[in-house]
Enzyme design. Structure first.
Site, mmCIF file in Angstrom:
data_model
loop_
_atom_site.group_PDB
_atom_site.id
_atom_site.type_symbol
_atom_site.label_atom_id
_atom_site.label_comp_id
_atom_site.label_asym_id
_atom_site.label_seq_id
_atom_site.Cartn_x
_atom_site.Cartn_y
_atom_site.Cartn_z
ATOM 1 N N VAL A 124 1.301 -1.372 -0.122
ATOM 2 C CA VAL A 124 -0.079 -0.030 -0.160
ATOM 3 C C VAL A 124 0.676 1.747 0.257
ATOM 4 C CG1 VAL A 124 -1.717 1.168 1.232
ATOM 5 C CG2 VAL A 124 -1.456 -0.585 1.366
ATOM 6 N N ASP A 233 0.249 -3.983 18.988
ATOM 7 C CA ASP A 233 1.342 -3.038 18.573
ATOM 8 C C ASP A 233 0.564 -1.623 18.050
ATOM 9 O OD1 ASP A 233 3.725 -1.524 18.506
ATOM 10 O OD2 ASP A 233 4.674 -3.088 16.770
ATOM 11 N N ASN A 238 2.778 2.848 12.969
ATOM 12 C CA ASN A 238 2.456 0.647 12.210
ATOM 13 C C ASN A 238 1.251 2.045 11.460
ATOM 14 O OD1 ASN A 238 4.090 -0.369 12.981
ATOM 15 N ND2 ASN A 238 2.488 -1.130 14.865
ATOM 16 N N ASP A 251 1.851 -4.740 10.994
ATOM 17 C CA ASP A 251 2.348 -5.630 12.053
ATOM 18 C C ASP A 251 1.091 -5.780 13.379
ATOM 19 O OD1 ASP A 251 4.777 -4.819 11.180
ATOM 20 O OD2 ASP A 251 4.784 -3.289 12.410
ATOM 21 N N GLU A 253 1.851 -8.854 14.829
ATOM 22 C CA GLU A 253 2.340 -10.610 15.471
ATOM 23 C C GLU A 253 1.663 -10.314 16.538
ATOM 24 O OE1 GLU A 253 4.398 -7.379 14.006
ATOM 25 O OE2 GLU A 253 6.343 -7.321 15.027
#
Length: 364
Positions: A124, A233, A238, A251, A253
């Site tokens: 993106v 996060d 991010n 992000d 995770e």
């Protein structure tokens, strides 16, 4: 911060990765080539990203990003980097909410092709508030924006949390629950404590982090609130922005199940971390931006849920960040980029503010 060398983020050969990626892609999309393969300068420490284009008459995507699990030989930041879990989270968020996440295309769980599992998603275009140097420093697009433009970005960013928490179905996100028993918040904190024990295995313990865990117990919420899908996060660094509107949320995770305030506390604290750092280097920063009172009020207006026990959740965010920073510091020691000081707490860049939180003297 201003003079230290940037921590090593990879031990891999980018040219070799490009060749192996092209070979793998040909097996998934016959006749395709991976071209313009590059590693972004802002690659993270917990995983690696490759950017590339697909050259093919009818590619499912043309501009791609590849998220690659960290090289086990690189003294990883986390003990496990679960790519299938992250891939599944992004699909769930895309299917059940209007939070913008990049379209995920392929998941490769076999470490053979590139040396670790990975997935491919759309790339993106847009701009991201920088971490190095932080967006609170002068000389970047967000600092140079007007107050009205930053207010627009702030409102849209809080809106991401509101929509995620309101729309994502918790029942379908059970795979994100932390192991163990007890409430989602209790399991979340216990998982962080287990992570801390992994970080300091064979190394110096952090009295400050351990005092912070004790302080969390003393502040534990009487009512933990409803459970939501937590981004984990949740910070503007991010997010890819198109102008001042979110175009893609990255992000995932650290996604988990937990109270809404886990994400809100993280967003508030991570900005304050950058702001405190900026002021310590003699700059004014962005003191009114992403302020705690404003974020809590915005979130309450959007969701009807008034954030509660935020002293607990902001302390928890600072504690989680401290454990990650301690691991990053020990990683620098491992690669000969730093030495262990007499007081291991000083390896934590925000040790003074974390100590003030533990003592109850950290202002808003």
């Amino acid at each position: 911060m201003a003079t230290a060398p940037r921590p090593r983020t990879t031990t891999r050969d980018p040219d070799a990765l490009a060749r192996r990626l092209t070979a793998w892609l040909a097996g998934r999309l016959p006749g395709a080539e991976a071209v313009h393969v590059r590693v972004p300068e802002s690659n993270g420490l917990s995983s690696e990203t490759l950017l590339f284009d697909i050259e093919h008459p009818e590619p499912p995507l043309r501009a791609c990003a590849l998220r690659l699990a960290a090289d086990p030989a690189a003294y990883t930041v986390f003990p496990v980097y679960d790519l299938p879990r992250q891939y599944r989270t992004m699909r769930l968020v895309a299917e059940h909410t209007d939070v913008p996440v990049p379209r995920v295309l392929w998941l490769e769980e076999d470490p053979g092709p590139l040396g670790a599992p990975f997935f491919v998603m759309e790339r993106v275009e847009g701009r991201v508030p920088p971490d190095v140097m932080p967006y609170t420093y002068e000389g970047n697009w967000l600092h140079a924006a007007t107050d009205a433009e930053r207010d627009r970005l702030e409102a849209a960013s809080v809106g991401l949390l509101a929509r995620l928490h309101d729309q994502a179905p918790v029942k379908e996100a059970g795979f994100l629950a932390a192991p163990g028993s007890g409430s989602p918040l209790r399991r979340h904190v216990e998982a962080q404590h287990a992570y801390y024990e992994w970080v300091i295995d064979g190394l110096s313990r952090s009295p400050l982090i351990e005092h912070a865990f004790d302080r969390l117990d003393a502040l534990w919420p009487r009512d933990e609130g409803e459970t939501a899908l937590s981004w984990g996060d949740a910070r503007i660094g991010n997010v890819i922005y198109d102008g001042f509107e979110p175009a893609a949320v990255l992000d995932w995770e650290m996604a988990a199940l937990g109270p809404r305030e886990v994400d809100l506390g993280w967003m508030i604290y991570l900005h304050r971390f950058f702001q405190d750092l900026t002021v310590s280097f003699g700059q004014h920063g962005l003191p009114g931006f992403l302020h705690r009172d404003r974020l809590e009020a915005r979130y309450a207006r959007l969701t009807g849920h008034t954030p509660r026990d935020m002293d607990f959740h902001i302390l928890y965010a600072a504690l989680r960040h401290a454990v990650v920073m301690l691991r990053v510091a020990y990683r620098q020691v491992h690669f000969g980029e730093a030495a262990v000081p007499a007081d291991p707490d000083t390896l934590i860049l925000h040790h003074d503010s974390l100590r003030a939180m533990v003592q109850g003297s950290y202002g808003n």
